[in-house]
Motif scaffolding. Structure first.
Motif: not given
Length: 160
Positions: A27, A37, A64-65
């Motif tokens: 993250d 994210s 997206n991460q």
């Protein structure tokens, strides 16, 4: 039997702890990268860059991460354009950059080239909305650039 249950419960616990640790690490909370994210509703505006009549469409995008991106923009039938696939990165502070590519098709189904969109995005301080701007470059099936459009978007976080 109880020892097998305890063993599997312990493994499940370790997997959960490991998964949470991986999500936090990917993250990027300490560097600010993970705040983008998630999935976002957006309104996209496209123009010819010379002040022509803009076209507006709804869009949905998932940052997206790990820095990948997937999205889809309305206003064009799915049979004429693929979903958007791309990448994103944290630049600094609340600023991000993203880039994606999608392929287009003629109504007959024949390839009609692709587009590459590049934007710089500014995330608000609450991490719930953004504004972005950039360009959309258009390419023929042979790879020759055939045009460029200016585009901007405003987005809000899509939440459960």
């Amino acid at each position: 039997m109880k020892s097998k249950i305890a063993k599997f419960s312990g493994i499940g616990y370790l997997i959960a702890v490991f998964a949470v640790g991986c999500v936090c690490a990917q993250d990027g909370q300490t560097g600010g990268g993970g705040r983008l994210s998630g999935t976002w509703d957006a309104v996209v505006t496209i123009s010819d860059c010379a002040g022509g009549v803009p076209i507006t469409a709804n869009s949905i995008a998932s940052f997206n991460q790990g820095g990948t991106f997937i999205g889809s923009t309305g206003g064009i039938p799915q049979s004429l354009r693929t979903p958007e696939h791309g990448v994103w990165r944290h630049v600094k502070g609340n600023t991000y950059a993203f880039k994606f590519k999608s392929f287009s098709f003629l109504p007959s189904g024949a390839p009609n080239g692709w587009s590459i969109v590049e934007h710089q995005l500014e995330l608000d301080s609450d991490n719930n909305s953004y504004a972005s701007a950039g360009t959309a470059r258009l390419f023929a099936p042979n790879g020759t650039q055939t045009g460029q459009r200016c585009s901007s978007a405003v987005g809000t976080r899509f939440e459960l």
